[in-house]
Scaffold this motif. Structure first.
Motif, PDB file in Angstrom:
ATOM      1  N   SER A 137       0.825  -1.209   0.000  1.00 42.31           N
ATOM      2  CA  SER A 137       0.000   0.000   0.000  1.00 42.31           C
ATOM      3  C   SER A 137       0.854   1.251   0.000  1.00 42.31           C
ATOM      4  CB  SER A 137      -0.932  -0.010   1.219  1.00 42.31           C
ATOM      5  OG  SER A 137      -1.664   1.195   1.314  1.00 42.31           O
ATOM      6  N   ASN A 138       1.917   1.242   0.802  1.00 44.97           N
ATOM      7  CA  ASN A 138       2.823   2.400   0.838  1.00 44.97           C
ATOM      8  C   ASN A 138       3.503   2.611  -0.512  1.00 44.97           C
ATOM      9  OD1 ASN A 138       2.228   2.859   3.535  1.00 44.97           O
ATOM     10  ND2 ASN A 138       3.972   1.680   4.292  1.00 44.97           N
ATOM     11  N   ALA A 139       3.854   1.489  -1.177  1.00 45.46           N
ATOM     12  CA  ALA A 139       4.507   1.591  -2.487  1.00 45.46           C
ATOM     13  C   ALA A 139       3.553   2.114  -3.552  1.00 45.46           C
ATOM     14  CB  ALA A 139       5.058   0.229  -2.900  1.00 45.46           C
ATOM     15  N   LEU A 140       2.246   1.947  -3.325  1.00 49.64           N
ATOM     16  CA  LEU A 140       1.234   2.352  -4.304  1.00 49.64           C
ATOM     17  C   LEU A 140       0.691   3.762  -4.061  1.00 49.64           C
ATOM     18  CD1 LEU A 140      -0.732  -1.029  -4.518  1.00 49.64           C
ATOM     19  CD2 LEU A 140       0.665  -0.009  -6.322  1.00 49.64           C
ATOM     20  N   GLN A 141       1.251   4.464  -3.087  1.00 50.85           N
ATOM     21  CA  GLN A 141       0.802   5.836  -2.827  1.00 50.85           C
ATOM     22  C   GLN A 141       0.951   6.679  -4.096  1.00 50.85           C
ATOM     23  OE1 GLN A 141      -0.565   7.265  -0.209  1.00 50.85           O
ATOM     24  NE2 GLN A 141      -0.395   5.627   1.281  1.00 50.85           N
ATOM     25  N   GLY A 142      -0.124   7.361  -4.480  1.00 48.91           N
ATOM     26  CA  GLY A 142      -0.105   8.174  -5.682  1.00 48.91           C
ATOM     27  C   GLY A 142      -0.495   7.432  -6.939  1.00 48.91           C
ATOM     28  N   ASN A 143      -0.668   6.118  -6.829  1.00 49.34           N
ATOM     29  CA  ASN A 143      -1.085   5.305  -7.968  1.00 49.34           C
ATOM     30  C   ASN A 143      -2.598   5.135  -7.916  1.00 49.34           C
ATOM     31  OD1 ASN A 143      -1.643   3.302  -9.864  1.00 49.34           O
ATOM     32  ND2 ASN A 143       0.231   2.142  -9.414  1.00 49.34           N
ATOM     33  N   LYS A 144      -3.319   5.792  -8.816  1.00 47.15           N
ATOM     34  CA  LYS A 144      -4.779   5.737  -8.802  1.00 47.15           C
ATOM     35  C   LYS A 144      -5.327   4.364  -9.177  1.00 47.15           C
ATOM     36  CE  LYS A 144      -5.352  10.665  -9.809  1.00 47.15           C
ATOM     37  NZ  LYS A 144      -5.929  11.668 -10.751  1.00 47.15           N
ATOM     38  N   ASN A 145      -4.507   3.558  -9.816  1.00 47.28           N
ATOM     39  CA  ASN A 145      -4.925   2.212 -10.224  1.00 47.28           C
ATOM     40  C   ASN A 145      -4.175   1.140  -9.440  1.00 47.28           C
ATOM     41  OD1 ASN A 145      -6.696   3.157 -12.371  1.00 47.28           O
ATOM     42  ND2 ASN A 145      -4.824   3.671 -13.491  1.00 47.28           N
ATOM     43  N   GLY A 146      -3.865   1.463  -8.177  1.00 50.30           N
ATOM     44  CA  GLY A 146      -3.110   0.530  -7.354  1.00 50.30           C
ATOM     45  C   GLY A 146      -3.891  -0.726  -7.035  1.00 50.30           C
ATOM     46  N   VAL A 147      -3.267  -1.880  -7.260  1.00 45.39           N
ATOM     47  CA  VAL A 147      -3.913  -3.174  -7.023  1.00 45.39           C
ATOM     48  C   VAL A 147      -2.955  -4.090  -6.275  1.00 45.39           C
ATOM     49  CG1 VAL A 147      -4.953  -5.226  -8.069  1.00 45.39           C
ATOM     50  CG2 VAL A 147      -5.303  -2.986  -9.125  1.00 45.39           C
ATOM     51  N   VAL A 148      -3.483  -4.773  -5.267  1.00 44.35           N
ATOM     52  CA  VAL A 148      -2.749  -5.832  -4.581  1.00 44.35           C
ATOM     53  C   VAL A 148      -3.474  -7.145  -4.877  1.00 44.35           C
ATOM     54  CG1 VAL A 148      -1.979  -6.776  -2.380  1.00 44.35           C
ATOM     55  CG2 VAL A 148      -1.951  -4.302  -2.748  1.00 44.35           C
ATOM     56  N   LYS A 149      -2.753  -8.120  -5.386  1.00 50.40           N
ATOM     57  CA  LYS A 149      -3.336  -9.418  -5.722  1.00 50.40           C
ATOM     58  C   LYS A 149      -2.845 -10.473  -4.742  1.00 50.40           C
ATOM     59  CE  LYS A 149      -3.807  -8.512 -10.685  1.00 50.40           C
ATOM     60  NZ  LYS A 149      -3.467  -8.982 -12.060  1.00 50.40           N
ATOM     61  N   VAL A 150      -3.782 -11.181  -4.138  1.00 48.58           N
ATOM     62  CA  VAL A 150      -3.451 -12.253  -3.196  1.00 48.58           C
ATOM     63  C   VAL A 150      -3.902 -13.578  -3.803  1.00 48.58           C
ATOM     64  CG1 VAL A 150      -3.753 -13.158  -0.872  1.00 48.58           C
ATOM     65  CG2 VAL A 150      -3.768 -10.687  -1.245  1.00 48.58           C
ATOM     66  N   THR A 151      -2.961 -14.482  -3.994  1.00 47.80           N
ATOM     67  CA  THR A 151      -3.244 -15.796  -4.566  1.00 47.80           C
ATOM     68  C   THR A 151      -2.805 -16.866  -3.577  1.00 47.80           C
ATOM     69  OG1 THR A 151      -2.828 -14.930  -6.781  1.00 47.80           O
ATOM     70  CG2 THR A 151      -2.848 -17.314  -6.544  1.00 47.80           C
ATOM     71  N   ALA A 152      -3.631 -17.886  -3.388  1.00 43.71           N
ATOM     72  CA  ALA A 152      -3.284 -18.972  -2.478  1.00 43.71           C
ATOM     73  C   ALA A 152      -3.696 -20.308  -3.088  1.00 43.71           C
ATOM     74  CB  ALA A 152      -3.955 -18.788  -1.121  1.00 43.71           C
ATOM     75  N   SER A 153      -2.788 -21.258  -3.076  1.00 43.30           N
ATOM     76  CA  SER A 153      -3.059 -22.593  -3.601  1.00 43.30           C
ATOM     77  C   SER A 153      -2.245 -23.602  -2.792  1.00 43.30           C
ATOM     78  CB  SER A 153      -2.699 -22.677  -5.089  1.00 43.30           C
ATOM     79  OG  SER A 153      -1.321 -22.399  -5.270  1.00 43.30           O
ATOM     80  N   SER A 154      -2.402 -24.866  -3.084  1.00 49.99           N
ATOM     81  CA  SER A 154      -1.702 -25.891  -2.311  1.00 49.99           C
ATOM     82  C   SER A 154      -1.230 -27.030  -3.207  1.00 49.99           C
ATOM     83  CB  SER A 154      -2.610 -26.438  -1.209  1.00 49.99           C
ATOM     84  OG  SER A 154      -3.730 -27.099  -1.764  1.00 49.99           O
ATOM     85  N   THR A 155      -0.176 -27.694  -2.749  1.00 50.64           N
ATOM     86  CA  THR A 155       0.290 -28.936  -3.345  1.00 50.64           C
ATOM     87  C   THR A 155       0.052 -30.036  -2.303  1.00 50.64           C
ATOM     88  OG1 THR A 155       2.534 -28.625  -2.495  1.00 50.64           O
ATOM     89  CG2 THR A 155       2.028 -27.658  -4.638  1.00 50.64           C
ATOM     90  N   LYS A 156       0.640 -31.179  -2.481  1.00 52.44           N
ATOM     91  CA  LYS A 156       0.447 -32.260  -1.520  1.00 52.44           C
ATOM     92  C   LYS A 156       1.066 -31.943  -0.161  1.00 52.44           C
ATOM     93  CE  LYS A 156       0.091 -36.090  -4.809  1.00 52.44           C
ATOM     94  NZ  LYS A 156       0.670 -37.394  -5.242  1.00 52.44           N
ATOM     95  N   LYS A 157       2.110 -31.116  -0.157  1.00 55.71           N
ATOM     96  CA  LYS A 157       2.839 -30.865   1.081  1.00 55.71           C
ATOM     97  C   LYS A 157       2.816 -29.412   1.540  1.00 55.71           C
ATOM     98  CE  LYS A 157       6.162 -34.662   0.492  1.00 55.71           C
ATOM     99  NZ  LYS A 157       7.606 -35.007   0.440  1.00 55.71           N
ATOM    100  N   MET A 158       2.591 -28.478   0.621  1.00 54.95           N
ATOM    101  CA  MET A 158       2.759 -27.073   0.952  1.00 54.95           C
ATOM    102  C   MET A 158       1.547 -26.231   0.563  1.00 54.95           C
ATOM    103  SD  MET A 158       5.936 -27.169   2.116  1.00 54.95           S
ATOM    104  CE  MET A 158       6.570 -25.494   2.126  1.00 54.95           C
ATOM    105  N   VAL A 159       1.360 -25.136   1.306  1.00 52.69           N
ATOM    106  CA  VAL A 159       0.430 -24.085   0.901  1.00 52.69           C
ATOM    107  C   VAL A 159       1.275 -22.926   0.385  1.00 52.69           C
ATOM    108  CG1 VAL A 159      -1.247 -22.379   1.681  1.00 52.69           C
ATOM    109  CG2 VAL A 159      -1.385 -24.729   2.509  1.00 52.69           C
ATOM    110  N   LYS A 160       0.914 -22.402  -0.776  1.00 52.97           N
ATOM    111  CA  LYS A 160       1.672 -21.330  -1.401  1.00 52.97           C
ATOM    112  C   LYS A 160       0.819 -20.066  -1.461  1.00 52.97           C
ATOM    113  CE  LYS A 160       4.474 -24.461  -4.221  1.00 52.97           C
ATOM    114  NZ  LYS A 160       4.962 -24.784  -5.587  1.00 52.97           N
TER     115      LYS A 160
END
Length: 238
Positions: A137-160
């Motif tokens: 959010s701090n890096a997006l200051q002044g950016n009118k089209n600022g977007v943060v994307k959160v993606t979460a998925s999993s494999t057999k052993k890990m959550v990414k």
């Protein structure tokens, strides 16, 4: 000298992490004082809700202090439990939404259904999300089209988990963002300890976190930063 340096780092880290719930607590108290000065009476139910909120923020600060103490203990001792990452993310976003300085960004989700739980500390997991998204959010200051994307998925052993933004990116400093006292944010004059503690914590949970420029991960991404977190899936005890 090493012990003195470690003690100073821990004290500075506590001050850095505790400032977030402390700010939320202050907003709640200032709101109550504002209506009191206006002569507007508050119902007992509303007052009780506010007091419970204050107690919640105070408890959060206590948890943060105890968690950071645990990080610096030998063996990274910390009481872990099975954690729902989606719930931790939602609570972190609730705190962010109470801060008007974050109203300029939009957050997009792409989270796998029935995401497995991980072995972690729930309060500190919230702080990890809060820290990374607030940096974005701090890096997006002044950016009118600022977007943060959160993606979460999993494999057999890990959550990414991937947290990306379309800000200016990390440049050639990506390898240094987890170094103690290093910060790219010149506006807020942060102490540069947040990401150092994030990495220490995730490593203590047998996970890993890496930082990249988005252009390194995709030819279609021209700018922005990306943080990739991997945590082991909590296994059922047979």
């Amino acid at each position: 000298m090493e012990k003195i340096a470690s003690l100073g780092t821990m004290a500075a880290g506590i001050a850095h992490e505790i400032s977030q719930p402390l700010n939320a607590l202050k907003i709640t108290i200032d709101g109550m004082e504002f209506w009191f000065q206006k002569g507007r009476k508050q119902s007992p139910e509303n007052t009780r809700r506010k007091l419970l909120k204050i107690a919640e923020h105070a408890n959060r600060m206590t948890e943060i202090v105890n968690s950071i103490r645990s990080i610096y203990k030998e063996g990274h001792a910390m009481k872990l439990s099975k954690v729902n990452l989606v719930e931790c993310l939602e609570k972190a976003l609730q705190i962010l939404q109470s801060d008007s300085s974050n109203c300029h960004i939009s957050i997009e989700y792409n989270i796998e259904d029935y995401l497995p739980k991980v072995m972690a500390h729930p309060i500190y997991m919230e702080q990890i999300f809060l820290n990374i998204i607030r940096n974005a959010s701090n890096a997006l200051q002044g950016n009118k089209n600022g977007v943060v994307k959160v993606t979460a998925s999993s494999t057999k052993k890990m959550v990414k988990i991937s947290i990306e933004d379309n800000g200016p990116g990390l440049g050639d400093q990506a390898p240094r963002v987890f170094d103690p006292f290093f910060s790219l944010d010149q506006k807020t004059q942060g102490m540069g300890l947040g990401l150092a503690l994030v990495r220490t914590t995730i490593m203590a949970w047998n996970g890993r976190i890496t930082a990249h420029n988005r252009s390194e991960l995709s030819n279609r991404a021209k700018e922005g930063a990306a943080f990739m977190i991997e945590l082991p899936i909590a296994r059922e005890v047979s």
